[in-house]
Design an enzyme around this catalytic site. Structure first.
Site, PDB file in Angstrom:
ATOM      1  N   SER A   1       0.834  -1.189   0.000  1.00 14.92           N
ATOM      2  CA  SER A   1       0.000   0.000   0.000  1.00 14.92           C
ATOM      3  C   SER A   1       0.873   1.246   0.000  1.00 14.92           C
ATOM      4  O   SER A   1       2.097   1.163   0.050  1.00 14.92           O
ATOM      5  CB  SER A   1      -0.913   0.005   1.221  1.00 14.92           C
ATOM      6  OG  SER A   1      -0.151   0.230   2.382  1.00 14.92           O
ATOM      7  N   LYS A   2       0.199   2.373  -0.046  1.00 12.36           N
ATOM      8  CA  LYS A   2       0.904   3.650  -0.202  1.00 12.36           C
ATOM      9  C   LYS A   2       2.025   3.880   0.806  1.00 12.36           C
ATOM     10  O   LYS A   2       3.043   4.466   0.486  1.00 12.36           O
ATOM     11  CB  LYS A   2      -0.100   4.800  -0.107  1.00 12.36           C
ATOM     12  CG  LYS A   2      -0.606   5.227  -1.474  1.00 12.36           C
ATOM     13  CD  LYS A   2      -1.739   6.225  -1.347  1.00 12.36           C
ATOM     14  CE  LYS A   2      -3.055   5.536  -1.591  1.00 12.36           C
ATOM     15  NZ  LYS A   2      -4.229   6.336  -1.376  1.00 12.36           N
ATOM     16  N   ARG A   3       1.810   3.394   2.021  1.00 17.86           N
ATOM     17  CA  ARG A   3       2.845   3.686   3.012  1.00 17.86           C
ATOM     18  C   ARG A   3       4.145   2.933   2.743  1.00 17.86           C
ATOM     19  O   ARG A   3       5.170   3.190   3.356  1.00 17.86           O
ATOM     20  CB  ARG A   3       2.341   3.398   4.429  1.00 17.86           C
ATOM     21  CG  ARG A   3       2.017   1.962   4.681  1.00 17.86           C
ATOM     22  CD  ARG A   3       1.140   1.819   5.917  1.00 17.86           C
ATOM     23  NE  ARG A   3       0.652   0.468   6.038  1.00 17.86           N
ATOM     24  CZ  ARG A   3       1.362  -0.518   6.571  1.00 17.86           C
ATOM     25  NH1 ARG A   3       2.579  -0.293   7.030  1.00 17.86           N
ATOM     26  NH2 ARG A   3       0.869  -1.729   6.648  1.00 17.86           N
TER      27      ARG A   3
ATOM     28  N   GLY B   1       5.605   3.179  -0.077  1.00 18.47           N
ATOM     29  CA  GLY B   1       6.265   3.891  -1.163  1.00 18.47           C
ATOM     30  C   GLY B   1       5.380   3.892  -2.385  1.00 18.47           C
ATOM     31  O   GLY B   1       4.161   3.865  -2.269  1.00 18.47           O
TER      32      GLY B   1
END
Length: 501
Positions: free
Chosen positions: A274-276, A278
């Site tokens: 997921s986005k966290r 990267g």
RNA sequence: GGCGCGUUCGUCUAGCGGCCUAGGACAUCGCCCUCUCAAGGCGGAGAUCACGGGUUCAAAUCCCGUACGCGCCA
């Protein structure tokens, strides 16, 4: 207006053409295309290219609140960039819309309604008037009694008159599918084998929301059937939904497609990517200077492999060797470092003219204009084996085009050493005599320069590099000087010397 | 909570009962090449095959259980 009559499908006999391999990628346009989605699309595409079938792109936009046109565009852009050409799907200047259009679910609502009506008529689906509050209460009670929270089927047996009452009272109804209460549903999965689910543990799931739109599990079945999808290749997260879908196929008297559920892609911490973690959007990888072919190659290896563990594949090899049997059941962790290595491999194999073309947007974005310096081809080719991402190109060639900026190492470890100023002054004078200004002549001359003065080559080579580029690292020295040209080299040697006391 | 899926070097994986003293790739370390940085070549370290039981002459491979992770339902 879409009716069964003008839907060309009614002419083709469903099921009769099943020997033709047809797969689809069916994203929901609620955001950008992420790496996991791209991998799913890629596997569908590779499978189809291997079997010489057709790849269909379908937009599942029935979530009215979250679906956006921007997302559709972002997803199409991503797929185009990855070059996963679809054979049928949203219209595009060069693609055939196919004979199964439309490919946006919101344009297929009448089709869903038709089959919903059929199920109702046959007593296989029923209206449910339970409100969100009713359902919440049901769930809480179930939790309290430590039962699995599932819909209890209370609206199954409502009488006609009770129905009328509820409707008169303005109650909104959803439509539920009657799951069989006994037996098991087996999902034959090409990757995992037979997976069975007990029907009594499944619930009467909603097929039409109170808003009137179809749910994912329903629309997906109708479309896959009407579009004659032969193989549904999708993410693992859909495996648990599959028994419900299989029951719809059965209720409608249809033969289900073959299923293959791909393992998920995880971030470095073992959680779903997921986005966290990267970059997760395909377009971000484009911006970071990855090549579509490299990303495809890397992604192909996330959850798929050959028995010989081959790493680098040409597109033709990928088409030829890809198969579902080589797919992994367990999830894979995305490794940006390996992607980067692979991208470097692709860059190294790329002809220089092509590399320059691919790198040009990045070079321009860095404010480098090639006029007044050597040709980009020459500059870029010097460090061909060093680039891993296109974003690295500008900073490895910029000293040809921009004023020299000395790094601290170049200053402290090289230029400020004793005797360097004199070397530079004499070198400037000496190199001014060199003709032609080519790498072999230059090297010969500089080596002679060292020998005449009893200097080790390193004592001269390093200052020469630092003075002309401002750095301690860089391309092979004499070829670099040749490309830089006499005027620039001499003037840089002089100004570096002037800087030193 | 129920159901489902998964578990081989740090990571991606090979392996489908004997070829495994577990192979390859990335990363890492060392050496070589060398004007630097890379690239390339050579070599090293790194996996009690999640754990515990079976089955078998023989199990990473088959069966059962446990743990952990993940997904779906809500």
């Amino acid at each position: 207006m879409l009716t069964p009559e003008n839907n060309s499908l009614s002419a083709a006999a469903p099921g009769a053409l099943r020997q033709v391999i047809r797969t689809r990628f069916a994203p929901s346009p609620t955001g950008f295309l992420h790496i996991g989605g791209a991998r799913t699309a890629l596997f569908n595409w590779l499978f189809v290219r291997h079997h010489k079938g057709r790849f269909i792109l379908r937009i599942e936009d029935t979530d009215e609140v979250r679906s956006t046109g921007d997302s559709v565009n972002a997803i199409l852009d991503s797929i185009r960039w990855l070059d996963l050409s679809w054979d049928e799907g949203p219209l595009d200047d060069k693609r055939d819309s196919g004979s199964y259009a439309p490919y946006y679910q919101m344009q297929r609502l009448e089709l869903y309604q038709k089959y919903m009506a059929q199920l109702v008529k046959e007593g296989l689906a029923y209206s449910c008037y339970c409100s969100k509050e009713d359902l919440d209460a049901m769930r809480r009670l179930a939790q309290l009694e430590k039962r699995p929270p599932r819909y209890d089927g209370r609206c199954r047996e409502l009488t006609q008159s009770r129905r009328k009452e509820l409707e008169a009272a303005g109650k909104k109804a959803s439509l539920r599918f009657k799951m069989p209460e006994e037996g098991t549903t087996v999902v034959p999965d090409l990757i995992r084998g037979n997976v069975s689910f007990e029907n009594k543990l499944q619930q009467d799931f909603v097929i039409r929301k109170t808003t009137g739109g179809p749910t994912y599990n329903f629309a997906c079945v109708i479309d896959d059937h009407l579009m004659e999808i032969s193989h549904v290749i999708r993410g693992d997260e859909h495996l648990s939904n599959t028994p419900s879908q299989i029951q719809i196929y059965k209720a409608l008297g249809w033969e289900p497609p073959k299923f293959a559920h791909l393992s998920m892609i995880l971030g470095p911490d073992g959680a779903k990517l997921s986005k966290r973690h990267g970059a997760t959007s395909v377009l971000e990888y484009k911006q970071q200077g990855f090549l579509p072919a490299a990303l495809r190659n890397y992604l192909a290896l996330l959850g798929w492999s050959t028995t010989d563990s081959q790493q680098l594949f040409t597109e033709a090899e990928l088409f030829e060797r890809f198969d579902l049997a080589g797919c992994q059941k367990s999830p894979a962790t995305f490794d940006p470092v390996k992607l980067s290595w692979m991208n470097g491999e692709y860059i190294r194999k790329m002809p220089i003219a092509r590399l320059v073309k691919e790198a040009e947007p990045f070079i321009k974005a860095a404010g480098i204009a090639s006029n007044g310096g050597p040709s980009l081809e020459k500059a870029v080719s010097l460090e061909h084996e060093k680039y891993k991402q296109l974003t690295e190109v500008p900073r490895l060639i910029d000293f040809f085009y921009k004023p020299v900026e000395f790094t601290p190492q170049a200053m402290d470890q090289v230029l400020r050493q004793s005797g360097v100023k004199r070397i530079l002054v004499e070198l400037a004078e000496d190199l001014n005599q060199v003709s032609p200004f080519t790498h072999d002549i230059l090297e010969e001359r500089v080596r002679k320069f060292c020998a005449n003065r009893g200097l080790k080559t390193g004592q001269v080579f390093h200052p020469l590099r630092a003075a002309s580029t401002g750095r301690t690292e860089g391309p092979t020295l004499f070829l670099m000087l040749e490309i830089m040209g006499r005027d620039m080299v001499i003037s840089r040697l002089k100004s570096a010397a002037a800087l030193l006391n």
